[in-house]
Design an enzyme around this catalytic site. Structure first.
Site, PDB file in Angstrom:
ATOM      1  N   ARG A 121       0.583  -1.588  -0.007  1.00 52.03           N
ATOM      2  CA  ARG A 121       0.026   0.015  -0.436  1.00 52.03           C
ATOM      3  C   ARG A 121       0.786   1.186  -0.047  1.00 52.03           C
ATOM      4  O   ARG A 121       0.329   2.139   0.542  1.00 52.03           O
ATOM      5  CB  ARG A 121      -1.048   0.009   1.098  1.00 52.03           C
ATOM      6  N   LYS A 143       3.661  11.421 -11.619  1.00 59.73           N
ATOM      7  CA  LYS A 143       3.484   9.923 -12.257  1.00 59.73           C
ATOM      8  C   LYS A 143       3.862   8.832 -12.702  1.00 59.73           C
ATOM      9  O   LYS A 143       5.109   8.984 -12.760  1.00 59.73           O
ATOM     10  CB  LYS A 143       3.054  11.393 -13.701  1.00 59.73           C
ATOM     11  N   GLU A 185      12.888  17.543 -24.420  1.00 54.99           N
ATOM     12  CA  GLU A 185      11.600  17.679 -23.739  1.00 54.99           C
ATOM     13  C   GLU A 185      12.365  18.906 -22.749  1.00 54.99           C
ATOM     14  O   GLU A 185      11.298  19.790 -22.194  1.00 54.99           O
ATOM     15  CB  GLU A 185      11.520  16.624 -23.160  1.00 54.99           C
ATOM     16  N   LYS A 227       9.086  22.657 -14.199  1.00 48.84           N
ATOM     17  CA  LYS A 227       8.599  21.728 -13.846  1.00 48.84           C
ATOM     18  C   LYS A 227       7.608  22.022 -12.126  1.00 48.84           C
ATOM     19  O   LYS A 227       6.257  21.347 -12.585  1.00 48.84           O
ATOM     20  CB  LYS A 227       9.050  20.066 -14.624  1.00 48.84           C
ATOM     21  N   GLU A 237      -2.922  17.740 -12.163  1.00 50.19           N
ATOM     22  CA  GLU A 237      -3.312  18.184 -13.866  1.00 50.19           C
ATOM     23  C   GLU A 237      -4.530  18.364 -14.003  1.00 50.19           C
ATOM     24  O   GLU A 237      -5.991  17.935 -14.785  1.00 50.19           O
ATOM     25  CB  GLU A 237      -3.028  16.978 -14.426  1.00 50.19           C
ATOM     26  N   ARG A 241      -1.579  21.989 -15.092  1.00 48.60           N
ATOM     27  CA  ARG A 241       0.175  20.604 -15.670  1.00 48.60           C
ATOM     28  C   ARG A 241      -0.550  20.627 -16.737  1.00 48.60           C
ATOM     29  O   ARG A 241       1.245  19.936 -17.505  1.00 48.60           O
ATOM     30  CB  ARG A 241      -0.249  19.813 -15.019  1.00 48.60           C
ATOM     31  N   ASN A 245       1.795  18.844 -21.754  1.00 50.83           N
ATOM     32  CA  ASN A 245       1.705  18.020 -23.323  1.00 50.83           C
ATOM     33  C   ASN A 245       2.261  18.175 -24.482  1.00 50.83           C
ATOM     34  O   ASN A 245       0.965  17.363 -24.973  1.00 50.83           O
ATOM     35  CB  ASN A 245       0.839  17.110 -22.124  1.00 50.83           C
ATOM     36  N   HIS A 248       1.942  16.156 -27.643  1.00 55.02           N
ATOM     37  CA  HIS A 248       1.442  15.124 -27.017  1.00 55.02           C
ATOM     38  C   HIS A 248       0.834  14.776 -27.140  1.00 55.02           C
ATOM     39  O   HIS A 248       1.217  12.880 -27.911  1.00 55.02           O
ATOM     40  CB  HIS A 248       1.614  15.063 -25.617  1.00 55.02           C
ATOM     41  N   HIS A 252       1.778  11.198 -29.922  1.00 56.57           N
ATOM     42  CA  HIS A 252       1.066  10.427 -29.741  1.00 56.57           C
ATOM     43  C   HIS A 252       0.280   9.177 -30.914  1.00 56.57           C
ATOM     44  O   HIS A 252       0.720   8.678 -31.216  1.00 56.57           O
ATOM     45  CB  HIS A 252       1.042   9.897 -28.107  1.00 56.57           C
ATOM     46  N   HIS A 266       9.668   8.209 -29.033  1.00 57.72           N
ATOM     47  CA  HIS A 266       8.992   9.351 -28.147  1.00 57.72           C
ATOM     48  C   HIS A 266       9.195  10.585 -28.425  1.00 57.72           C
ATOM     49  O   HIS A 266       8.386  11.822 -28.672  1.00 57.72           O
ATOM     50  CB  HIS A 266       8.959   8.782 -26.804  1.00 57.72           C
TER      51      HIS A 266
HETATM   52  P1  NAD Z   1      13.976   4.455 -21.329  1.00 62.36           P
HETATM   53  O1  NAD Z   1      14.119   4.180 -20.219  1.00 62.36           O
HETATM   54  O2  NAD Z   1      13.713   2.911 -21.903  1.00 62.36           O
HETATM   55  O3  NAD Z   1      15.459   4.721 -21.836  1.00 62.36           O
HETATM   56  C1  NAD Z   1      15.760   4.515 -23.087  1.00 62.36           C
HETATM   57  C2  NAD Z   1      17.359   3.420 -23.115  1.00 62.36           C
HETATM   58  O4  NAD Z   1      18.151   4.426 -23.258  1.00 62.36           O
HETATM   59  C3  NAD Z   1      17.189   2.091 -22.535  1.00 62.36           C
HETATM   60  O5  NAD Z   1      17.468   1.254 -23.480  1.00 62.36           O
HETATM   61  C4  NAD Z   1      17.404   2.242 -22.102  1.00 62.36           C
HETATM   62  O6  NAD Z   1      17.823   1.219 -21.197  1.00 62.36           O
HETATM   63  C5  NAD Z   1      18.822   3.185 -22.274  1.00 62.36           C
HETATM   64  N1  NAD Z   1      19.534   3.762 -21.192  1.00 62.36           N
HETATM   65  C6  NAD Z   1      19.252   4.627 -20.302  1.00 62.36           C
HETATM   66  N2  NAD Z   1      20.285   5.312 -19.411  1.00 62.36           N
HETATM   67  C7  NAD Z   1      21.164   5.548 -19.864  1.00 62.36           C
HETATM   68  C8  NAD Z   1      22.261   5.087 -19.969  1.00 62.36           C
HETATM   69  N3  NAD Z   1      23.070   6.446 -18.961  1.00 62.36           N
HETATM   70  N4  NAD Z   1      23.621   5.264 -20.941  1.00 62.36           N
HETATM   71  C9  NAD Z   1      23.268   4.506 -21.848  1.00 62.36           C
HETATM   72  N5  NAD Z   1      21.326   4.162 -21.774  1.00 62.36           N
HETATM   73  C10 NAD Z   1      20.817   4.094 -21.163  1.00 62.36           C
HETATM   74  O7  NAD Z   1      13.072   5.724 -22.442  1.00 62.36           O
HETATM   75  P2  NAD Z   1      13.315   6.745 -21.852  1.00 62.36           P
HETATM   76  O8  NAD Z   1      13.126   8.094 -22.582  1.00 62.36           O
HETATM   77  O9  NAD Z   1      13.751   7.671 -20.390  1.00 62.36           O
HETATM   78  O10 NAD Z   1      11.891   7.204 -20.779  1.00 62.36           O
HETATM   79  C11 NAD Z   1      10.642   7.214 -21.915  1.00 62.36           C
HETATM   80  C12 NAD Z   1       9.520   6.783 -20.377  1.00 62.36           C
HETATM   81  O11 NAD Z   1       8.588   7.989 -20.307  1.00 62.36           O
HETATM   82  C13 NAD Z   1       7.950   6.593 -21.750  1.00 62.36           C
HETATM   83  O12 NAD Z   1       7.518   5.534 -20.855  1.00 62.36           O
HETATM   84  C14 NAD Z   1       7.615   7.575 -21.232  1.00 62.36           C
HETATM   85  O13 NAD Z   1       5.834   7.049 -20.953  1.00 62.36           O
HETATM   86  C15 NAD Z   1       8.079   8.027 -19.863  1.00 62.36           C
HETATM   87  N6  NAD Z   1       7.104   9.337 -19.354  1.00 62.36           N
HETATM   88  C16 NAD Z   1       6.705   9.580 -18.228  1.00 62.36           C
HETATM   89  C17 NAD Z   1       6.589  10.707 -18.101  1.00 62.36           C
HETATM   90  C18 NAD Z   1       6.456  10.796 -16.292  1.00 62.36           C
HETATM   91  O14 NAD Z   1       5.891  11.931 -15.542  1.00 62.36           O
HETATM   92  N7  NAD Z   1       5.908  10.270 -15.568  1.00 62.36           N
HETATM   93  C19 NAD Z   1       6.873  12.286 -18.264  1.00 62.36           C
HETATM   94  C20 NAD Z   1       7.789  11.729 -20.125  1.00 62.36           C
HETATM   95  C21 NAD Z   1       8.156  10.262 -20.611  1.00 62.36           C
HETATM   96  N1  GLY Z   2       4.592  14.309 -18.603  1.00 62.94           N
HETATM   97  C1  GLY Z   2       3.704  15.572 -18.580  1.00 62.94           C
HETATM   98  C2  GLY Z   2       3.490  14.979 -17.046  1.00 62.94           C
HETATM   99  O1  GLY Z   2       3.900  14.887 -16.434  1.00 62.94           O
HETATM  100  O2  GLY Z   2       2.440  16.237 -16.562  1.00 62.94           O
END
Ligand code: NAD
Ligand code: GLY
Length: 364
Positions: A121, A143, A185, A227, A237, A241, A245, A248, A252, A266
Site C-alpha cells: 500500500r 506520475k 522535452e 516542472k 493535472e 499541468r 503535454n 503530445h 502519441h 517518443h
Molecule cells: P527508457 O527508459 O526506455 O530509456 C531509453 C534507453 O536508454 C533504454 O534502452 C535504456 O536502457 C537506455 N539508457 C538509459 N539510461 C542510459 C544511460 N545513462 N546510458 C546508456 N543507456 C541508457 O526511455 P526514456 O526516454 O528515458 O523514458 C521513456 C518513458 O518515460 C516512456 O515510457 C514515457 O511514457 C515515460 N514518461 C513519463 C513521464 C512522467 O511524467 N512520468 C514523462 C515523460 C515520459
Molecule cells: N510529462 C507530463 C507530466 O508530468 O505531467
C-alpha cells in the site's frame, strides 16, 4: 556546480539535485531515507554500465542495496513487468517503511514508481534518472504508470518520489538519439512558458548536447525548476499541468501510427507534435508564423525531426492519425484537447479546435 530545486507539495515536497558526477554523493543523500534492504531497480543496459559503481557508493554509505534488473524497453512497462518487479521487490524483503530506488530512464522510473506506490500500500521511492528525458521530465512530478493494450500510461497513480538525483555525467553514455529525444522535452519548457529560456537554448543548446557540463546542468535544472513550479501548483493535472503535454496529442498519434517502433521514438514524436501544434496555432490565426518557423529551425539545427515527412518509411495515413488522437487520454466529452500557442513561451489549453484545421495541418 550543482543545483537543488524544491518541489513544494504540502507534506510530500522533495528536492531535486542536479549536478555532474552527483552519483558519488548519492549514498549520503539516500542514507537518511534508507531503512533495511533497499531494492535498486534498473534495466539491463543501464545496469551493465552504471550499477556496479552505484552499488559501491551505497555500500560505502552503509546502504543495504539489493539490485533488481529488468529488461530494457517500453515492453517492461506492462502488467507482466509489474508482476515480475513486484515479486522481485517482495523477495528483497523491503519493508513498508523502507525505500526503493529507480536507477534508469523513464521506463524504469514509471514502472518502479507504480510498483512502489502499490507495494504494501505504498513504499517510498527515490528517482535516479539516467536519460535526459527522465532527468527533465519523467522523474519529477509523481506520475507513474504501466501501459495497457488500449494505450500508453493508462494504468497508474500519482506517487511522488522522496528525492530526485539527476547526475548529468550519466548522460555521457546515453546513445545520441536518446539524448536528442530528451532534449525535445527541454525545448518544450521554453516553448510552453519561457521565451527567455528558448533564447538561451538557441545559443547554448548545442553546447549542452556536445558535452558542455555547465550548459547541461543549467538546461536540466531550469527544466526541473519549471516542472516543479507547475507540479507545485497543479499536482493532479486539473489545469496548468496539461501544458506539459504540449505536442503530445500529435506525438502519441504519430507513435501509434508508426507502431511504437524504432522509426519514431517518443521524443521525436513530441518534436514533430510540437511543431504541428505551432502550425495549427498559426493556421487558426493565434500565433505568428515566424515563431513556428523559429521553433522548427531550432529542432532541425539540433538534428531533430520537425515534420511528418521527416519520419523514415511510408507516411502515416492521415485517417490513422485522427483515429489515434481519438484514443488519447486527453479526449474530453468527445472533443480533442490541444495545447496551442500564442507564441514562443505562451502555451494554453483549448478544446475549441475545428477538425478541418487539424486535417489541414496533418496533410500539409
Ligand atoms: P527508457 O527508459 O526506455 O530509456 C531509453 C534507453 O536508454 C533504454 O534502452 C535504456 O536502457 C537506455 N539508457 C538509459 N539510461 C542510459 C544511460 N545513462 N546510458 C546508456 N543507456 C541508457 O526511455 P526514456 O526516454 O528515458 O523514458 C521513456 C518513458 O518515460 C516512456 O515510457 C514515457 O511514457 C515515460 N514518461 C513519463 C513521464 C512522467 O511524467 N512520468 C514523462 C515523460 C515520459
Ligand atoms: N510529462 C507530463 C507530466 O508530468 O505531467
Amino acid at each position: 556546480m550543482s543545483e537543488v530545486i524544491q518541489v513544494g507539495l504540502e507534506g510530500r515536497g522533495y528536492d531535486i539535485h542536479v549536478g555532474h558526477g552527483l552519483l558519488t554523493e548519492a549514498g549520503a543523500l539516500l542514507k537518511p531515507l534508507a531503512r533495511g534492504p533497499v531494492p535498486v531497480v534498473t534495466d539491463a543496459t543501464v545496469g551493465e554500465i552504471h550499477l556496479a559503481s552505484f552499488l559501491d557508493v551505497c555500500s560505502k554509505s552503509g546502504i543495504d542495496a539489493r539490485p533488481v534488473v529488468m529488461p530494457p524497453g517500453e515492453g517492461t512497462k506492462s502488467f507482466a513487468g509489474l508482476e515480475n518487479l513486484s515479486i522481485a521487490l517482495l523477495e528483497t524483503g523491503v519493508g513498508r517503511g523502507g525505500l526503493i530506488v529507480a536507477l534508469g530512464g523513464g521506463v524504469i522510473g514509471d514502472l518502479t514508481g507504480f510498483a512502489a506506490g502499490v507495494l504494501k500500500r505504498g513504499v517510498a521511492f527515490a528517482q535516479i534518472p539516467t536519460t535526459l528525458l527522465a532527468q527533465v521530465d519523467s522523474s519529477v512530478g509523481g506520475k507513474t504508470a504501466i501501459n495497457a493494450p488500449q494505450g500508453k500510461n493508462l494504468i497508474g497513480l500519482f506517487h511522488q518520489p522522496r528525492i530526485v538525483i539527476a547526475d548529468t555525467a550519466l548522460l555521457d553514455t546515453l546513445p545520441r538519439r536518446e539524448l536528442l529525444a530528451g532534449y525535445v522535452e527541454v525545448v518544450k519548457y521554453g516553448a510552453l512558458g519561457d521565451a527567455h529560456f528558448f533564447d538561451w537554448l538557441e545559443v547554448n543548446g548545442a553546447k549542452a548536447l556536445a558535452g558542455g557540463k555547465n550548459a547541461m546542468i543549467h538546461a536540466v535544472a531550469h527544466s526541473c525548476r519549471m516542472k516543479a513550479a507547475i507540479v507545485g501548483r497543479d499536482e493532479r493535472e486539473t489545469g496548468e499541468r496539461a501544458l506539459l503535454n504540449l505536442g503530445h496529442t500529435f506525438g502519441h498519434a504519430l507513435e501509434a501510427a508508426t507502431g511504437f517502433s524504432d522509426r519514431l521514438i517518443h521524443g521525436e514524436g513530441v518534436a514533430i507534435g510540437m511543431t504541428l501544434a505551432f502550425r495549427l496555432s498559426v493556421r487558426l490565426g493565434l500565433c505568428p508564423g515566424q515563431d513556428a518557423e523559429r521553433f522548427a529551425r531550432h529542432l532541425e539545427s539540433a538534428g531533430l525531426p520537425s515534420a511528418i515527412s521527416d519520419i523514415p518509411g511510408p507516411r502515416p495515413a492521415f485517417e490513422a492519425l485522427i483515429a489515434a488522437m481519438g484514443h488519447d487520454k486527453k479526449v474530453k466529452d468527445g472533443k480533442l484537447t490541444f495545447i496551442l500557442l500564442h507564441g514562443l513561451g505562451q502555451a494554453f489549453v483549448t478544446s475549441d479546435v475545428p477538425l478541418e484545421a487539424v486535417k489541414d495541418v496533418l496533410s500539409a
